[in-house]
Design an enzyme around this catalytic site. Structure first.
Site, PDB file in Angstrom:
ATOM      1  N   HIS A 136      16.052   6.832 -35.915  1.00  0.00           N
ATOM      2  CA  HIS A 136      16.404   7.514 -37.165  1.00  0.00           C
ATOM      3  C   HIS A 136      17.447   8.596 -36.930  1.00  0.00           C
ATOM      4  O   HIS A 136      17.784   8.927 -35.789  1.00  0.00           O
ATOM      5  CB  HIS A 136      15.161   8.103 -37.837  1.00  0.00           C
ATOM      6  N   CYS A 144       9.968   9.206 -31.455  1.00  0.00           N
ATOM      7  CA  CYS A 144      11.044   8.343 -31.955  1.00  0.00           C
ATOM      8  C   CYS A 144      12.297   8.499 -31.101  1.00  0.00           C
ATOM      9  O   CYS A 144      12.392   9.363 -30.239  1.00  0.00           O
ATOM     10  CB  CYS A 144      11.356   8.688 -33.410  1.00  0.00           C
TER      11      CYS A 144
END
Length: 452
Positions: A136, A144
């Site tokens: 992202h 992430c």
């Protein structure tokens, strides 16, 4: 939506009119694809490396092989080297994952994102828990792979076009580091080494063939099916044999064994360098705005930070700071306190004077919020578990200079060291034992012997 997407991809509408999730691939990347004989809609494959903090985009060329297209530096990943095992461990996943169109999130709170597919069959076999492990935007990670908004926009466009072009799902390969023989040899004592050797097998198969490895899970292990084409499978098998031999040779040769630890993940050196280039308070990098502040309750500092608005406040205290840093972002809040800080964050370097802990440098507004920046100072500390040892000197081996010589004359007038050998009128062999040191060549022994 489908009509708008088709119009954008066909170039009918300007890129500026596109919603962010439908923005076209940048023209420079389109030209790069054309130069490498790749169709814009051809399948893609992504590879992520934690230690190097990079994501590679590979794309299938006209000959059927995946070819490297671009490498994107990772702005932030969290955790340690090793797989994710449970919710909340802040681990970015490692393994082989599959990403379908349904996993793309055009409405992400982090600009754009896609779910890598954790947990997969391997993770579930080992009781792995957790969800929403993403690639992202916004430089903040809790498990992430966080990129900048511009980077994730381009990656999103590349995978979107491949999925729209007919690819059912693309493979996302996540590794602790580049899976070289040396890296595996150096990490041989790590508790994850058996798992990493499985990842290396898949990595080797891909690199040898340019084909996506055919991944399965059996008995809690990654397994790889043979490629349908025997010639392609032969390449994969040969690469595996060569790499196993390299690892064994490095271990026997005494390469050091290491353990790499992170306070909480890391980031690509290019971002670290960017942060260090942003001026500290007390510097004057050539803008026009005055900055007047109190650092740690001590002396006032006045300087210029490349913008146009004044920034006045207390840093490390409780007063609000409002102004423009870098000519763009407004910062509201107290740096070093519990108040919110928008678009800029003060960093303290390792070894900063205790009297003035803030700030050393400032995160540029375009980078977003860097999660746990204090952890980056301790990223990638390498601990030697087994020190390297010098390879023992090779033994002196006889050097066969020639198999036969001109027959030697028989000497009868005086004793000779060769008189008891049947050398006269017969072929002979000369054996020389030489020094193994190229810088100090010398012969140690010379010996004649009659050929049998």
């Amino acid at each position: 939506m489908a009509t708008l997407s088709a119009a954008l991809l066909a170039g009918v509408l300007p890129a500026a009119a596109a919603p962010k999730h439908l923005a076209p691939v940048p023209p420079a990347t389109v030209a790069l694809m054309a130069a490498r004989n790749m169709a814009p809609s051809a399948p893609v494959l992504l590879r992520a490396y934690k230690q190097e903090s990079e994501i590679e985009v590979w794309k299938r060329a006209a000959d059927g092989r995946f070819v490297h297209l671009k490498t994107f530096p990772i702005c932030r990943w969290s955790g340690q080297l090793g797989p994710k095992t449970r919710t909340g461990d802040r681990q970015a996943p490692e393994g082989f994952y599959s990403v379908a169109a349904r996993q793309l999130n055009p409405n992400s709170a982090y600009y754009l994102s896609f779910d890598v597919g954790y947990p997969n069959a391997y993770d579930r076999a080992h009781g792995g828990t957790g969800s929403a492990l993403m690639v992202h935007g916004t430089c903040s990670s809790a498990g992430c792979f966080a990129m900048t908004d511009r980077q994730v926009g381009e990656i999103y466009a590349l995978v979107r076009d491949a999925l729209a072009g007919g690819q059912a799902a693309f493979q996302f390969q996540a590794f602790p580091f580049r899976m070289t023989a040396r890296a595996l040899a150096r990490h041989r004592t790590d508790r994850h080494i058996a798992f990493w050797r499985q990842l290396k097998e898949g990595s080797d198969r891909f690199e040898a063939t340019g084909r996506e490895p055919l991944v399965g899970v059996e008995g809690g292990r990654y397994v790889f099916s043979p490629y349908p084409d025997p010639a392609v499978e032969a390449l994969a098998v040969a690469r595996r044999t060569e790499e196993e031999a390299r690892i064994q040779g490095l271990v026997e040769g005494g390469v050091e064994a290491v353990r790499t630890t992170y306070a909480d993940g890391g980031q690509h050196p290019s971002f670290t360098a960017m942060l260090k280039r942003v001026p500290a308070f007390g510097a004057a990098p050539g803008g026009a705005a005055a900055v007047t502040s109190t650092i740690g309750g001590a002396a006032a500092v006045t300087s210029t930070i490349g913008g146009a608005a004044a920034v006045t406040g207390t840093i490390g205290g409780a007063a609000a700071v409002t102004g423009t840093i870098g000519g763009a972002a407004v910062v509201t809040g107290a740096l070093g306190s519990a108040a919110a800080v928008t678009s800029a964050t003060a960093y303290a370097p390792t070894g900063a004077p205790a009297a003035s802990p803030f700030p050393a440098f400032i995160v540029p507004a375009g980078l977003g919020e860097v999660s746990r920046p204090e952890a980056l100072a301790m990223a990638g500390r390498e601990v030697v578990v087994i020190p390297a040892r010098r390879r023992p000197a090779p033994p002196i081996h006889p050097i066969q200079v020639a198999a036969a010589f001109v027959p030697l004359p028989l000497i009868e007038t005086e004793p000779s060291p060769f008189s008891r050998l049947r050398l006269a009128e017969e072929p002979s062999r000369l054996t020389l034992a030489a020094s193994p040191e190229p810088a100090r060549p010398r012969f140690l022994t010379a010996k004649f012997a009659a050929l049998p």
